[in-house]
Write a protein that holds these residues in place. Structure first.
Motif, mmCIF file in Angstrom:
data_model
loop_
_atom_site.group_PDB
_atom_site.id
_atom_site.type_symbol
_atom_site.label_atom_id
_atom_site.label_comp_id
_atom_site.label_asym_id
_atom_site.label_seq_id
_atom_site.Cartn_x
_atom_site.Cartn_y
_atom_site.Cartn_z
ATOM 1 N N PRO A 1 0.776 -1.247 0.000
ATOM 2 C CA PRO A 1 0.000 0.000 0.000
ATOM 3 C C PRO A 1 0.801 1.286 0.000
ATOM 4 O O PRO A 1 0.225 2.362 -0.211
ATOM 5 C CB PRO A 1 -0.808 -0.113 1.302
ATOM 6 C CG PRO A 1 0.061 -0.928 2.211
ATOM 7 C CD PRO A 1 0.742 -1.917 1.310
ATOM 8 N N THR A 2 2.108 1.224 0.284
ATOM 9 C CA THR A 2 2.879 2.463 0.327
ATOM 10 C C THR A 2 2.883 3.144 -1.039
ATOM 11 O O THR A 2 3.052 2.504 -2.065
ATOM 12 C CB THR A 2 4.324 2.183 0.779
ATOM 13 O OG1 THR A 2 4.773 0.958 0.177
ATOM 14 C CG2 THR A 2 4.408 2.059 2.275
ATOM 15 N N GLY A 3 2.697 4.452 -0.992
ATOM 16 C CA GLY A 3 2.613 5.217 -2.230
ATOM 17 C C GLY A 3 1.173 5.373 -2.671
ATOM 18 O O GLY A 3 0.404 4.406 -2.653
ATOM 19 N N VAL A 4 0.801 6.589 -3.028
ATOM 20 C CA VAL A 4 -0.547 6.864 -3.532
ATOM 21 C C VAL A 4 -0.422 7.648 -4.835
ATOM 22 O O VAL A 4 0.495 8.443 -5.003
ATOM 23 C CB VAL A 4 -1.397 7.662 -2.520
ATOM 24 C CG1 VAL A 4 -1.683 6.848 -1.284
ATOM 25 C CG2 VAL A 4 -0.710 8.969 -2.140
ATOM 26 N N GLU A 5 -1.328 7.389 -5.750
ATOM 27 C CA GLU A 5 -1.341 8.128 -7.008
ATOM 28 C C GLU A 5 -2.320 9.283 -6.926
ATOM 29 O O GLU A 5 -3.424 9.136 -6.386
ATOM 30 C CB GLU A 5 -1.736 7.204 -8.164
ATOM 31 C CG GLU A 5 -0.651 6.230 -8.573
ATOM 32 C CD GLU A 5 -0.926 5.625 -9.944
ATOM 33 O OE1 GLU A 5 -0.979 6.385 -10.927
ATOM 34 O OE2 GLU A 5 -1.114 4.410 -9.997
ATOM 35 N N VAL A 6 -1.920 10.421 -7.467
ATOM 36 C CA VAL A 6 -2.766 11.609 -7.431
ATOM 37 C C VAL A 6 -3.700 11.565 -8.648
ATOM 38 O O VAL A 6 -3.489 12.229 -9.659
ATOM 39 C CB VAL A 6 -1.920 12.895 -7.416
ATOM 40 C CG1 VAL A 6 -2.817 14.120 -7.232
ATOM 41 C CG2 VAL A 6 -0.896 12.832 -6.278
ATOM 42 N N VAL A 7 -4.748 10.765 -8.531
ATOM 43 C CA VAL A 7 -5.702 10.571 -9.618
ATOM 44 C C VAL A 7 -7.122 10.591 -9.052
ATOM 45 O O VAL A 7 -7.334 10.476 -7.842
ATOM 46 C CB VAL A 7 -5.443 9.244 -10.368
ATOM 47 C CG1 VAL A 7 -4.112 9.287 -11.107
ATOM 48 C CG2 VAL A 7 -5.480 8.059 -9.398
ATOM 49 N N TYR A 8 -8.091 10.718 -9.933
ATOM 50 C CA TYR A 8 -9.490 10.810 -9.516
ATOM 51 C C TYR A 8 -9.935 9.590 -8.708
ATOM 52 O O TYR A 8 -10.708 9.710 -7.760
ATOM 53 C CB TYR A 8 -10.399 10.946 -10.736
ATOM 54 C CG TYR A 8 -10.353 12.298 -11.400
ATOM 55 C CD1 TYR A 8 -11.134 13.350 -10.936
ATOM 56 C CD2 TYR A 8 -9.541 12.517 -12.507
ATOM 57 C CE1 TYR A 8 -11.105 14.590 -11.553
ATOM 58 C CE2 TYR A 8 -9.506 13.749 -13.130
ATOM 59 C CZ TYR A 8 -10.282 14.793 -12.660
ATOM 60 O OH TYR A 8 -10.248 16.014 -13.266
ATOM 61 N N SER A 9 -9.487 8.411 -9.087
ATOM 62 C CA SER A 9 -9.990 7.183 -8.472
ATOM 63 C C SER A 9 -9.272 6.806 -7.183
ATOM 64 O O SER A 9 -9.626 5.808 -6.555
ATOM 65 C CB SER A 9 -9.898 6.023 -9.467
ATOM 66 O OG SER A 9 -8.592 5.914 -9.984
ATOM 67 N N MET A 10 -8.277 7.593 -6.760
ATOM 68 C CA MET A 10 -7.595 7.293 -5.502
ATOM 69 C C MET A 10 -8.479 7.656 -4.313
ATOM 70 O O MET A 10 -9.108 8.713 -4.288
ATOM 71 C CB MET A 10 -6.273 8.074 -5.420
ATOM 72 C CG MET A 10 -5.540 7.928 -4.084
ATOM 73 S SD MET A 10 -5.249 6.216 -3.558
ATOM 74 C CE MET A 10 -4.173 5.625 -4.867
ATOM 75 N N GLN A 11 -8.525 6.753 -3.343
ATOM 76 C CA GLN A 11 -9.205 7.032 -2.081
ATOM 77 C C GLN A 11 -8.179 6.979 -0.968
ATOM 78 O O GLN A 11 -7.668 5.914 -0.629
ATOM 79 C CB GLN A 11 -10.337 6.030 -1.818
ATOM 80 C CG GLN A 11 -11.046 6.209 -0.479
ATOM 81 C CD GLN A 11 -11.705 7.568 -0.328
ATOM 82 O OE1 GLN A 11 -12.020 8.230 -1.313
ATOM 83 N NE2 GLN A 11 -11.911 7.993 0.900
ATOM 84 N N HIS A 12 -7.837 8.148 -0.432
ATOM 85 C CA HIS A 12 -6.916 8.210 0.709
ATOM 86 C C HIS A 12 -7.701 8.736 1.900
ATOM 87 O O HIS A 12 -7.729 9.926 2.190
ATOM 88 C CB HIS A 12 -5.721 9.096 0.393
ATOM 89 C CG HIS A 12 -4.625 8.989 1.421
ATOM 90 N ND1 HIS A 12 -3.951 7.815 1.654
ATOM 91 C CD2 HIS A 12 -4.106 9.894 2.281
ATOM 92 C CE1 HIS A 12 -3.049 8.008 2.604
ATOM 93 N NE2 HIS A 12 -3.132 9.265 3.007
ATOM 94 N N GLY A 13 -8.349 7.814 2.549
ATOM 95 C CA GLY A 13 -9.217 8.114 3.676
ATOM 96 C C GLY A 13 -10.037 6.871 3.954
ATOM 97 O O GLY A 13 -10.407 6.160 3.020
ATOM 98 N N GLY A 14 -10.279 6.591 5.218
ATOM 99 C CA GLY A 14 -11.027 5.386 5.551
ATOM 100 C C GLY A 14 -11.852 5.577 6.800
ATOM 101 O O GLY A 14 -11.876 6.667 7.385
ATOM 102 N N PRO A 15 -12.545 4.526 7.240
ATOM 103 C CA PRO A 15 -13.375 4.619 8.439
ATOM 104 C C PRO A 15 -12.555 5.013 9.673
ATOM 105 O O PRO A 15 -11.350 4.749 9.751
ATOM 106 C CB PRO A 15 -13.946 3.203 8.579
ATOM 107 C CG PRO A 15 -13.881 2.622 7.207
ATOM 108 C CD PRO A 15 -12.652 3.200 6.589
ATOM 109 N N PHE A 16 -13.216 5.633 10.625
ATOM 110 C CA PHE A 16 -12.579 6.016 11.878
ATOM 111 C C PHE A 16 -11.966 4.770 12.546
ATOM 112 O O PHE A 16 -12.556 3.701 12.483
ATOM 113 C CB PHE A 16 -13.641 6.628 12.806
ATOM 114 C CG PHE A 16 -13.098 7.211 14.072
ATOM 115 C CD1 PHE A 16 -12.613 8.507 14.098
ATOM 116 C CD2 PHE A 16 -13.054 6.458 15.233
ATOM 117 C CE1 PHE A 16 -12.107 9.043 15.271
ATOM 118 C CE2 PHE A 16 -12.546 6.982 16.413
ATOM 119 C CZ PHE A 16 -12.071 8.285 16.421
#
Length: 494
Positions: free
Chosen positions: A416-431
């Motif tokens: 999971p390390t690394g995120v792409e700056v694209v529309y379909s990226m979800q960087h956020g999750g449940p509390f």
């Protein structure tokens, strides 16, 4: 020593932001996009001084900083493109019909007001002063007050000066962007509870994010806090894949666990699998691979001290054993992996807490039911990884359905390390990974956090915002009577 901004100065900055918000309300999406692209130009124009200063403040390698600088400029450009396309106005038009009692209804999104952004320590460019939170808030039409992170004050000032230079060049009000410094908890609390602030964006620890959330919730007029607070990002390894790829998976896991000295919120802190011969091969390869990890200094003393403290707490728990711990140097995070049983992991909540740094826990399960219990008990995560074959997925569909509800991003193999700056990226999750799982802090959809809908009923066309006028002067896609429409509306007149 970072200078503490006085409350008097903060009040002045917030009042300037309130006035700037009135200005931004009258800007078009194209004007804001032009401004954002100019900020990207300004960031790209920053030379070696920026990289040298940031390297000295964070110990991050120059190659990493060069890439992050490019990512930061790219964020401003991609968000600008999305803003100019009108995606986040979400224009909706339902025309008057004889059978409708309410007549003509039109709705679109507007900025919510001044936003406070708290800079992050581990991404001095992309998640800090000129990071994605600042870009998305301005794209939404909101002034930004940035609370600089004390770990890299000079870097923050350089980036703040770059944005302020664009504000001045455009002739926009100074309050579009303000830079606040200080190390005290009181400054953050003061900003969060100020009645003219309309939202908070934060990336950091659970304690810090939850404290801001609680303050914002107790206000007379509560405001949203978009806090990304970390995660243990578990990896569930299933039997068929582990039997054929134990060694390769171990190498992949250690590479991800120690990337950037483990200083990523998507660091895979827990590895979960069934005991057996393939599990043992995985463990043996971990021992070999971790010794190849060179010691590297952590971002700053505060992070190093917290890493050492939290690692020690985990090591002091009963029924854990150290699989391997790499050699280290002063202020370097020594990569460490421990092992425990599924029962101990389930019964000891300390082992489910994030240790920010190159630290991993391998959980040995006796049965498939152990895997299921861990899945059910998991708190909200930014990511969960399924290391599996297609057959594994079919055999564990119920468990995977449970895990889908526990994270914002569900991976099929990979790390999971690394995120792409694209529309379909979800960087956020449940509390507790974030305070609002409906939103992302990475990708153009981050703009959604800072807008609210306004509906116009039976208004004359000439007084409507451009986003909702019949002629569609901005040429954006709109939902008209339930159908996407990018053209003008040719209405009959009486």
């Amino acid at each position: 020593m970072m200078e503490e901004t006085s409350t008097q100065n903060i009040d002045k900055r917030i009042q300037m932001a309130v006035e700037a918000f009135r200005f931004l309300k009258n800007t078009t999406i194209n004007e804001r996009a032009e401004f954002m692209n100019a900020v990207a130009d300004q960031i790209e124009a920053l030379g070696e001084e920026l990289l040298t200063v940031t390297h000295a403040e964070t110990s991050l390698p120059l190659a990493r900083l060069t890439g992050e600088k490019a990512r930061t400029a790219g964020q401003w450009r991609s968000y600008a493109k999305a803003v100019a396309a009108g995606i986040y106005t979400e224009a909706r038009i339902d025309l008057a019909q004889p059978e409708k009692q309410k007549g003509d209804l039109r709705k679109y999104n507007v900025g919510i007001g001044p936003v406070v952004v708290f800079g992050a320590s581990n991404f001095p460019f992309a998640f800090s002063t000129a990071g994605g939170d600042t870009a998305s808030a301005i794209g939404a039409g909101c002034p930004v007050i940035i609370k600089a992170h004390p770990a890299h004050p000079q870097t923050s000032q350089i980036m703040a000066d770059a944005i302020s230079a664009v504000v001045k060049a455009f002739g926009w009000p100074e309050g579009i962007f303000s830079h606040i410094t200080g190390t005290s908890y009181e400054i953050g609390a003061y900003l969060t509870q100020h009645p003219d602030i309309r939202a908070i964006a934060f990336t950091g620890s659970f304690n810090g994010g939850k404290a801001l959330f609680d303050i914002a919730s107790r206000r007379e007029n509560p405001i949203p806090v978009f806090a990304e607070m970390g995660s243990i990002n578990p990896v569930f390894a299933f039997q068929n894949l582990l039997e054929t790829k134990a060694e390769a998976l171990a190498k992949e896991y250690i590479t991800s666990l120690t990337l950037g000295v483990g200083q990523f919120c998507t660091n895979p802190g827990v590895f979960i699998a069934l005991k057996g011969e393939s599990f043992n091969r995985f463990i043996n390869t971990l021992k070999e691979e971790i010794q190849k990890v060179a010691p590297v200094k952590m971002l700053h003393k505060g992070i190093f001290d917290n890493f050492e403290k939290n690692k020690s707490i985990a090591l002091e728990q009963p029924d854990v054993e150290i699989i391997v711990s790499a050699e280290t140097e002063s202020s370097s995070g020594n990569a460490t992996v421990i092992k425990t049983s599924a029962g101990n992991f389930l019964n000891n909540p300390v082992l489910s807490e994030e240790v920010f740094g190159p630290f991993g826990i391998v959980v040995a399960c006796e049965t498939d039911e152990d895997l299921m219990q861990i899945a059910r008990q998991l708190k909200g995560q930014l990511t969960i990884t399924i290391a599996a074959t297609h057959e594994d997925v079919r055999d564990n569909s119920t468990l995977i359905t449970i895990l889908k509800d526990k994270c914002g991003r569900l991976l099929f193999n990979g790390m999971p390390t690394g995120v792409e700056v694209v529309y379909s990226m979800q960087h956020g999750g449940p509390f507790p990974s974030t305070t609002d799982s409906r939103f992302t802090s990475v990708g153009p959809d981050a703009v959604k956090r800072f807008v609210r809908p306004v509906c116009f009923q039976n208004w004359p066309d000439e007084f409507l915002p451009d986003e909702l006028k019949n002629e569609n002067p901005l040429q954006i896609s709109r939902m008209v009577d339930g159908t996407v429409n990018s053209g003008s509306l040719k209405l009959q007149t009486t």
